[in-house]
Design a protein around this motif. Structure first.
Motif, PDB file in Angstrom:
ATOM      1  N   MET A   1       0.847  -1.197   0.000  1.00 22.56           N
ATOM      2  CA  MET A   1       0.000   0.000   0.000  1.00 22.56           C
ATOM      3  C   MET A   1       0.883   1.248   0.000  1.00 22.56           C
ATOM      4  N   ASP A   2       0.501   2.260  -0.795  1.00 21.49           N
ATOM      5  CA  ASP A   2       1.357   3.434  -0.940  1.00 21.49           C
ATOM      6  C   ASP A   2       0.996   4.547   0.026  1.00 21.49           C
ATOM      7  N   GLY A   3       0.117   4.281   1.012  1.00 20.55           N
ATOM      8  CA  GLY A   3      -0.273   5.301   1.981  1.00 20.55           C
ATOM      9  C   GLY A   3      -1.428   6.161   1.517  1.00 20.55           C
ATOM     10  N   ARG A   4      -1.964   5.884   0.319  1.00 24.58           N
ATOM     11  CA  ARG A   4      -3.083   6.660  -0.202  1.00 24.58           C
ATOM     12  C   ARG A   4      -4.222   5.712  -0.560  1.00 24.58           C
ATOM     13  N   PRO A   5      -5.044   5.315   0.418  1.00 24.36           N
ATOM     14  CA  PRO A   5      -6.177   4.434   0.134  1.00 24.36           C
ATOM     15  C   PRO A   5      -7.102   5.059  -0.913  1.00 24.36           C
ATOM     16  N   ARG A   6      -7.717   4.204  -1.698  1.00 25.74           N
ATOM     17  CA  ARG A   6      -8.595   4.686  -2.773  1.00 25.74           C
ATOM     18  C   ARG A   6     -10.019   4.808  -2.244  1.00 25.74           C
ATOM     19  N   ALA A   7     -10.548   6.027  -2.247  1.00 25.57           N
ATOM     20  CA  ALA A   7     -11.910   6.252  -1.777  1.00 25.57           C
ATOM     21  C   ALA A   7     -12.903   5.611  -2.727  1.00 25.57           C
ATOM     22  N   ILE A   8     -13.944   4.995  -2.181  1.00 24.83           N
ATOM     23  CA  ILE A   8     -14.985   4.377  -2.985  1.00 24.83           C
ATOM     24  C   ILE A   8     -16.337   4.799  -2.424  1.00 24.83           C
ATOM     25  N   ASP A   9     -17.391   4.583  -3.191  1.00 27.12           N
ATOM     26  CA  ASP A   9     -18.743   4.941  -2.756  1.00 27.12           C
ATOM     27  C   ASP A   9     -19.693   3.827  -3.167  1.00 27.12           C
ATOM     28  N   PRO A  10     -19.600   2.658  -2.508  1.00 26.26           N
ATOM     29  CA  PRO A  10     -20.432   1.525  -2.909  1.00 26.26           C
ATOM     30  C   PRO A  10     -21.890   1.727  -2.525  1.00 26.26           C
ATOM     31  N   VAL A  11     -22.777   1.066  -3.249  1.00 26.16           N
ATOM     32  CA  VAL A  11     -24.175   1.029  -2.848  1.00 26.16           C
ATOM     33  C   VAL A  11     -24.259   0.195  -1.571  1.00 26.16           C
ATOM     34  N   GLU A  12     -24.788   0.789  -0.512  1.00 24.54           N
ATOM     35  CA  GLU A  12     -24.765   0.130   0.794  1.00 24.54           C
ATOM     36  C   GLU A  12     -26.186  -0.232   1.224  1.00 24.54           C
ATOM     37  N   HIS A  13     -26.638  -1.432   0.816  1.00 23.60           N
ATOM     38  CA  HIS A  13     -27.983  -1.877   1.174  1.00 23.60           C
ATOM     39  C   HIS A  13     -28.082  -2.273   2.637  1.00 23.60           C
ATOM     40  N   ALA A  14     -26.956  -2.604   3.265  1.00 26.07           N
ATOM     41  CA  ALA A  14     -27.006  -3.131   4.626  1.00 26.07           C
ATOM     42  C   ALA A  14     -27.363  -2.066   5.653  1.00 26.07           C
ATOM     43  N   LEU A  16     -29.384   0.630   7.336  1.00 25.48           N
ATOM     44  CA  LEU A  16     -30.768   1.105   7.343  1.00 25.48           C
ATOM     45  C   LEU A  16     -30.906   2.517   7.907  1.00 25.48           C
ATOM     46  N   ARG A  17     -29.844   3.080   8.487  1.00 20.43           N
ATOM     47  CA  ARG A  17     -29.884   4.389   9.139  1.00 20.43           C
ATOM     48  C   ARG A  17     -30.766   4.337  10.388  1.00 20.43           C
ATOM     49  N   ASP A  18     -30.999   5.500  11.018  1.00 22.19           N
ATOM     50  CA  ASP A  18     -31.842   5.487  12.204  1.00 22.19           C
ATOM     51  C   ASP A  18     -33.293   5.760  11.811  1.00 22.19           C
ATOM     52  N   ALA A  19     -34.179   5.819  12.805  1.00 24.46           N
ATOM     53  CA  ALA A  19     -35.609   5.933  12.516  1.00 24.46           C
ATOM     54  C   ALA A  19     -35.980   7.260  11.872  1.00 24.46           C
ATOM     55  N   THR A  20     -35.116   8.263  11.974  1.00 24.13           N
ATOM     56  CA  THR A  20     -35.381   9.549  11.324  1.00 24.13           C
ATOM     57  C   THR A  20     -34.806   9.601   9.916  1.00 24.13           C
ATOM     58  N   GLY A  21     -34.116   8.543   9.499  1.00 19.76           N
ATOM     59  CA  GLY A  21     -33.495   8.520   8.180  1.00 19.76           C
ATOM     60  C   GLY A  21     -32.076   9.015   8.169  1.00 19.76           C
ATOM     61  N   PHE A  22     -31.530   9.359   9.347  1.00 20.48           N
ATOM     62  CA  PHE A  22     -30.188   9.941   9.402  1.00 20.48           C
ATOM     63  C   PHE A  22     -29.098   8.875   9.448  1.00 20.48           C
ATOM     64  N   SER A  23     -28.013   9.150   8.744  1.00 18.59           N
ATOM     65  CA  SER A  23     -26.780   8.389   8.868  1.00 18.59           C
ATOM     66  C   SER A  23     -25.629   9.381   8.859  1.00 18.59           C
ATOM     67  N   PRO A  24     -24.615   9.175   9.695  1.00 17.81           N
ATOM     68  CA  PRO A  24     -23.483  10.108   9.675  1.00 17.81           C
ATOM     69  C   PRO A  24     -22.692   9.937   8.393  1.00 17.81           C
ATOM     70  N   PRO A  25     -21.910  10.929   8.016  1.00 20.03           N
ATOM     71  CA  PRO A  25     -21.028  10.752   6.859  1.00 20.03           C
ATOM     72  C   PRO A  25     -20.116   9.555   7.079  1.00 20.03           C
ATOM     73  N   VAL A  26     -20.034   8.681   6.083  1.00 16.13           N
ATOM     74  CA  VAL A  26     -19.180   7.506   6.163  1.00 16.13           C
ATOM     75  C   VAL A  26     -18.233   7.528   4.977  1.00 16.13           C
ATOM     76  N   HIS A  27     -16.940   7.581   5.249  1.00 13.32           N
ATOM     77  CA  HIS A  27     -15.911   7.595   4.210  1.00 13.32           C
ATOM     78  C   HIS A  27     -15.425   6.165   4.013  1.00 13.32           C
ATOM     79  N   ARG A  28     -15.509   5.671   2.787  1.00 17.27           N
ATOM     80  CA  ARG A  28     -15.165   4.278   2.505  1.00 17.27           C
ATOM     81  C   ARG A  28     -13.969   4.204   1.567  1.00 17.27           C
TER      82      ARG A  28
END
Length: 283
Positions: A1-14, A16-28
């Protein structure tokens, strides 16, 4: 690894977020090519909630173990057969690795069935240097993108120490990938035919490596797909059930409620704010 991970934005079906629909920012981030058999991806959620606010994040977890280092804990999580719920409050972050199905055994050092539906302190996982990894991640983790990249790089370097995946591990990875990737897989017999394996042998393999039953893999993929489709406008529940291979809407409702505690209609009615919560919820 060169110290620079590759950012991705996969479709995340798993997720569900909270009951208000909120999810915190998630960097993948994607793992380096040398770890493709051991790591699915890394993720770094960061949150800041006002005093007194608690967000219960709900996840229909994949059949994998998780290595997670946060500001207040460091854990190895086993596969969760039901709904995984994490409560967020105040300011916080976590740096996690979603392992491949085969990787739980070398990290835990014993059959993964011992970890199913539970977690242990990362210091108890002989496959990694839990205390050292925790210290190194906390030393570099901060509020900016560069620190997130550095923290993921630290985690990847630790996981590079794991032994290569053996034949049985590659088979487990392939079985899970097949079930998750082909919506036409609706019976355990299809998995047995695909991999030329007896059902009893398949059951023993997945019990040892994942602590799960083959039928669970199929049901979990269906529920994740259902959760994604239920967020659509004017959702046709009977149509969703038919598309996912359920005998009828009642079977989908029963499975969904058993695992999530909600009927499909109740879940579909929840707001979908994703990572943009109402202004009074985030400081």
């Amino acid at each position: 690894m060169d110290g620079r991970p590759r950012a991705i934005d996969p479709v995340e079906h798993a997720h569900l977020r909270d009951a208000t629909g909120f999810s915190p920012p998630v960097h993948r981030y994607a793992p380096g090519p040398g770890l493709a058999d051991l790591v699915r991806r890394y993720w770094v959620p960061v949150w800041s909630l006002p005093p007194g606010t608690v967000s219960r994040q709900r996840v229909l977890q994949y059949p994998v173990c998780l290595v997670v280092v946060a500001d207040s804990y460091a854990r190895l999580y086993g596969p969760r057969t039901g709904l995984s719920v994490t409560e967020l409050a105040g300011d916080g972050w976590a740096v996690g690795a979603m392992l491949q199905p085969a990787a739980g055994a070398p990290v835990w050092g014993r059959p993964v069935r011992e970890l199913t539906d539970r977690f242990v302190d990362l210091a108890q996982a002989p496959g990694v240097d839990g205390p050292g990894l925790t210290t190194r991640i906390r030393d570099v983790m901060g509020a900016d993108a560069a620190s997130r990249l550095a923290a993921v790089a630290v985690l990847e370097r630790e996981l590079e120490r794991l032994p290569p995946v053996e034949d049985e591990g590659r088979l487990v990875n392939a079985i899970v990938e097949y079930v998750e990737g082909d919506p036409q897989v609706r019976r355990v017999g299809q998995v047995c035919a695909k991999f030329d394996i007896r059902e009893r042998t398949l059951q023993r393999l997945l019990a040892r490596r994942l602590g799960l039953h083959p039928k669970w893999l199929i049901q979990r993929r269906r529920l994740q797909e259902a959760a994604a489709r239920l967020r659509a406008d004017a959702v046709d529940l009977a149509g969703v059930a038919a598309e996912l291979g359920y005998a009828d809407q009642a079977h989908l409702t029963r499975d969904f409620r058993t695992v999530t505690g909600l009927t499909p209609g109740e879940y579909a009615a929840e707001p979908d704010t994703r990572t943009a919560p109402p202004p009074d919820r985030i400081g």
